[in-house]
Design a protein around this motif. Structure first.
Motif, PDB file in Angstrom:
ATOM      1  N   GLU A 258       0.842  -1.198   0.000  1.00 34.33           N
ATOM      2  CA  GLU A 258       0.000   0.000   0.000  1.00 34.33           C
ATOM      3  C   GLU A 258       0.879   1.251   0.000  1.00 34.33           C
ATOM      4  OE1 GLU A 258      -2.877   0.048   3.105  1.00 34.33           O
ATOM      5  OE2 GLU A 258      -3.984  -1.686   2.322  1.00 34.33           O
ATOM      6  N   GLY A 259       0.628   2.135  -0.947  1.00 32.77           N
ATOM      7  CA  GLY A 259       1.388   3.378  -1.052  1.00 32.77           C
ATOM      8  C   GLY A 259       2.728   3.248  -1.735  1.00 32.77           C
ATOM      9  N   VAL A 260       3.122   2.023  -2.126  1.00 31.77           N
ATOM     10  CA  VAL A 260       4.401   1.814  -2.796  1.00 31.77           C
ATOM     11  C   VAL A 260       4.230   2.039  -4.293  1.00 31.77           C
ATOM     12  CG1 VAL A 260       6.173   0.115  -3.386  1.00 31.77           C
ATOM     13  CG2 VAL A 260       5.256   0.202  -1.058  1.00 31.77           C
TER      14      VAL A 260
ATOM     15  N   ARG B  24       1.261  -2.801 -10.930  1.00 32.20           N
ATOM     16  CA  ARG B  24       1.528  -2.264 -12.262  1.00 32.20           C
ATOM     17  C   ARG B  24       0.707  -0.996 -12.517  1.00 32.20           C
ATOM     18  NH1 ARG B  24       4.317  -1.914 -15.380  1.00 32.20           N
ATOM     19  NH2 ARG B  24       3.516  -2.781 -17.333  1.00 32.20           N
ATOM     20  N   ALA B  25      -0.519  -0.959 -11.996  1.00 35.16           N
ATOM     21  CA  ALA B  25      -1.369   0.217 -12.171  1.00 35.16           C
ATOM     22  C   ALA B  25      -0.797   1.436 -11.458  1.00 35.16           C
ATOM     23  CB  ALA B  25      -2.783  -0.068 -11.660  1.00 35.16           C
ATOM     24  N   ARG B  26       0.050   1.216 -10.455  1.00 33.46           N
ATOM     25  CA  ARG B  26       0.709   2.331  -9.767  1.00 33.46           C
ATOM     26  C   ARG B  26       1.956   2.795 -10.524  1.00 33.46           C
ATOM     27  NH1 ARG B  26       0.281  -1.260  -4.932  1.00 33.46           N
ATOM     28  NH2 ARG B  26      -1.759  -0.840  -3.995  1.00 33.46           N
ATOM     29  N   GLY B  27       2.280   2.106 -11.597  1.00 30.47           N
ATOM     30  CA  GLY B  27       3.423   2.498 -12.414  1.00 30.47           C
ATOM     31  C   GLY B  27       4.686   1.714 -12.178  1.00 30.47           C
ATOM     32  N   SER B  28       4.654   0.734 -11.283  1.00 31.53           N
ATOM     33  CA  SER B  28       5.845  -0.069 -11.000  1.00 31.53           C
ATOM     34  C   SER B  28       6.019  -1.181 -12.018  1.00 31.53           C
ATOM     35  CB  SER B  28       5.740  -0.710  -9.610  1.00 31.53           C
ATOM     36  OG  SER B  28       5.603   0.247  -8.593  1.00 31.53           O
ATOM     37  N   ARG B  29       7.259  -1.518 -12.295  1.00 28.62           N
ATOM     38  CA  ARG B  29       7.573  -2.762 -12.971  1.00 28.62           C
ATOM     39  C   ARG B  29       7.891  -3.798 -11.902  1.00 28.62           C
ATOM     40  NH1 ARG B  29      11.977  -0.918 -17.378  1.00 28.62           N
ATOM     41  NH2 ARG B  29      11.716  -3.055 -18.169  1.00 28.62           N
ATOM     42  N   VAL B  30       7.543  -5.034 -12.165  1.00 30.20           N
ATOM     43  CA  VAL B  30       7.576  -6.070 -11.131  1.00 30.20           C
ATOM     44  C   VAL B  30       8.523  -7.202 -11.524  1.00 30.20           C
ATOM     45  CG1 VAL B  30       6.215  -7.838  -9.937  1.00 30.20           C
ATOM     46  CG2 VAL B  30       5.238  -5.546 -10.321  1.00 30.20           C
ATOM     47  N   VAL B  31       9.369  -7.579 -10.595  1.00 28.38           N
ATOM     48  CA  VAL B  31      10.174  -8.796 -10.724  1.00 28.38           C
ATOM     49  C   VAL B  31       9.616  -9.805  -9.725  1.00 28.38           C
ATOM     50  CG1 VAL B  31      12.452  -9.856 -10.555  1.00 28.38           C
ATOM     51  CG2 VAL B  31      12.232  -7.490 -11.352  1.00 28.38           C
ATOM     52  N   TRP B  32       9.050 -10.898 -10.228  1.00 27.63           N
ATOM     53  CA  TRP B  32       8.583 -11.951  -9.341  1.00 27.63           C
ATOM     54  C   TRP B  32       9.729 -12.941  -9.144  1.00 27.63           C
ATOM     55  CZ3 TRP B  32       4.047 -12.150  -6.681  1.00 27.63           C
ATOM     56  CH2 TRP B  32       3.892 -13.281  -5.863  1.00 27.63           C
ATOM     57  N   VAL B  33      10.070 -13.204  -7.873  1.00 30.44           N
ATOM     58  CA  VAL B  33      11.205 -14.064  -7.546  1.00 30.44           C
ATOM     59  C   VAL B  33      10.656 -15.425  -7.139  1.00 30.44           C
ATOM     60  CG1 VAL B  33      13.323 -14.243  -6.196  1.00 30.44           C
ATOM     61  CG2 VAL B  33      12.398 -11.983  -6.754  1.00 30.44           C
TER      62      VAL B  33
ATOM     63  N   MET C 266       1.944 -15.711 -16.352  1.00 29.56           N
ATOM     64  CA  MET C 266       1.592 -14.362 -15.916  1.00 29.56           C
ATOM     65  C   MET C 266       2.608 -13.348 -16.426  1.00 29.56           C
ATOM     66  SD  MET C 266       1.388 -12.853 -11.981  1.00 29.56           S
ATOM     67  CE  MET C 266       3.186 -12.988 -11.756  1.00 29.56           C
ATOM     68  N   ALA C 267       3.889 -13.651 -16.272  1.00 27.63           N
ATOM     69  CA  ALA C 267       4.931 -12.720 -16.702  1.00 27.63           C
ATOM     70  C   ALA C 267       4.943 -12.550 -18.218  1.00 27.63           C
ATOM     71  CB  ALA C 267       6.293 -13.223 -16.214  1.00 27.63           C
ATOM     72  N   GLU C 268       4.684 -13.616 -18.939  1.00 31.99           N
ATOM     73  CA  GLU C 268       4.692 -13.530 -20.402  1.00 31.99           C
ATOM     74  C   GLU C 268       3.562 -12.651 -20.926  1.00 31.99           C
ATOM     75  OE1 GLU C 268       4.474 -17.618 -21.456  1.00 31.99           O
ATOM     76  OE2 GLU C 268       6.652 -17.964 -21.245  1.00 31.99           O
ATOM     77  N   ALA C 269       2.510 -12.473 -20.144  1.00 30.01           N
ATOM     78  CA  ALA C 269       1.363 -11.686 -20.586  1.00 30.01           C
ATOM     79  C   ALA C 269       1.552 -10.191 -20.387  1.00 30.01           C
ATOM     80  CB  ALA C 269       0.101 -12.142 -19.845  1.00 30.01           C
ATOM     81  N   ASP C 270       2.628  -9.760 -19.696  1.00 32.14           N
ATOM     82  CA  ASP C 270       2.832  -8.344 -19.399  1.00 32.14           C
ATOM     83  C   ASP C 270       4.319  -8.040 -19.481  1.00 32.14           C
ATOM     84  OD1 ASP C 270       3.119  -5.792 -18.342  1.00 32.14           O
ATOM     85  OD2 ASP C 270       1.742  -6.133 -16.676  1.00 32.14           O
ATOM     86  N   PRO C 271       4.747  -7.206 -20.434  1.00 31.69           N
ATOM     87  CA  PRO C 271       6.175  -6.900 -20.553  1.00 31.69           C
ATOM     88  C   PRO C 271       6.741  -6.168 -19.341  1.00 31.69           C
ATOM     89  CG  PRO C 271       4.875  -5.495 -21.998  1.00 31.69           C
ATOM     90  CD  PRO C 271       3.952  -6.535 -21.479  1.00 31.69           C
ATOM     91  N   GLY C 272       5.869  -5.636 -18.476  1.00 27.37           N
ATOM     92  CA  GLY C 272       6.330  -4.969 -17.271  1.00 27.37           C
ATOM     93  C   GLY C 272       6.506  -5.906 -16.097  1.00 27.37           C
TER      94      GLY C 272
END
Length: 224
Positions: free
Chosen positions: A79-81, A129-138, A165-171
């Motif tokens: 939240e808020g990140v 992603r809607a907050r503008g972050s790119r995500v690395v899932w570990v 999931m990752a293949e569906a979103d370049p971010g």
């Protein structure tokens, strides 16, 4: 008194590190991310040293993707990140220790659907992603304690779904801790044979740092 050590660790870890206002990367998730924080050796600590940037850290032991309370709910941690990059893991505490329950498959389906497009994990990632972050899932490694058990097929299936999931979103990208933490090397694991040792956390940080340098070289300078 043997219980005192893990309890003390949880209390100290709960203090967290927080999120500096200009941190380009924030780590969230469960104990795999938070382990070794007390001695300055968590994944976020390693990223800070390797990338020479401030790294936020809101990860906590016992955190879950679903149903956890307060900061023990990973979506609540976020939240808020709105950092440029968020490094995430989660799901093990939802599936439960040993993966022996008859409802493990149903829990996995709630976490992430077979196509990787729905469930608690894709929803959490989409919100970030809607907050503008790119995500690395570990993605998880196979720990020595559970190598060869019923846990392995469940986590293999979870990895396949996360990859979709990752293949569906370049971010969104996925890195696999199993690439750097083989279960055969006990030096990479804590005495419980589940969590990473200091050397294990360092390897996870190196894996993520190399990935961030590769995909965002302008923000994260290559190693000198």
């Amino acid at each position: 008194m043997r219980w005192l050590v893990p309890v003390l660790f949880l209390v100290l870890s709960a203090c967290g590190r927080g999120v500096p206002g200009d941190a380009p990367v924030v780590v969230a998730g469960d104990s795999v991310m938070a382990w070794n924080r007390v001695q300055g050796g968590s994944v976020a600590d390693g990223l800070e040293r390797l990338l020479e940037v401030q790294a936020g850290d809101v990860s906590l032991p016992l955190a879950r993707v679903m149903d956890g309370r307060g900061a023990l709910n990973i979506p609540n941690q976020l939240e808020g990140v709105d950092a440029p990059w968020v490094v995430l893991n989660g799901g093990a505490n939802d599936l439960g220790v040993g993966c022996t329950g008859g409802n493990s498959r149903a829990i996995l389906d709630r976490l992430i659907a077979q196509d990787g497009r729905s469930g608690a994990i894709p929803q959490m990632v989409a919100e970030q992603r809607a907050r503008g972050s790119r995500v690395v899932w570990v993605d998880y490694y196979t720990s020595p304690r559970y190598a060869g058990t019923s846990c392995v097929p469940i986590y293999d299936e979870m990895e396949d779904r996360l990859r979709r999931m990752a293949e569906a979103d370049p971010g969104v990208t996925l890195v696999d801790m199993g690439d750097v933490l083989p279960s055969s090397d006990l030096s990479l694991f804590a005495s419980d044979r589940i969590h990473p040792s200091a050397a294990g956390s360092a390897r996870i940080a190196q894996l993520v740092a190399a990935h961030l340098r590769d995909v965002d070289p302008e923000r994260f300078a290559p190693a000198r």
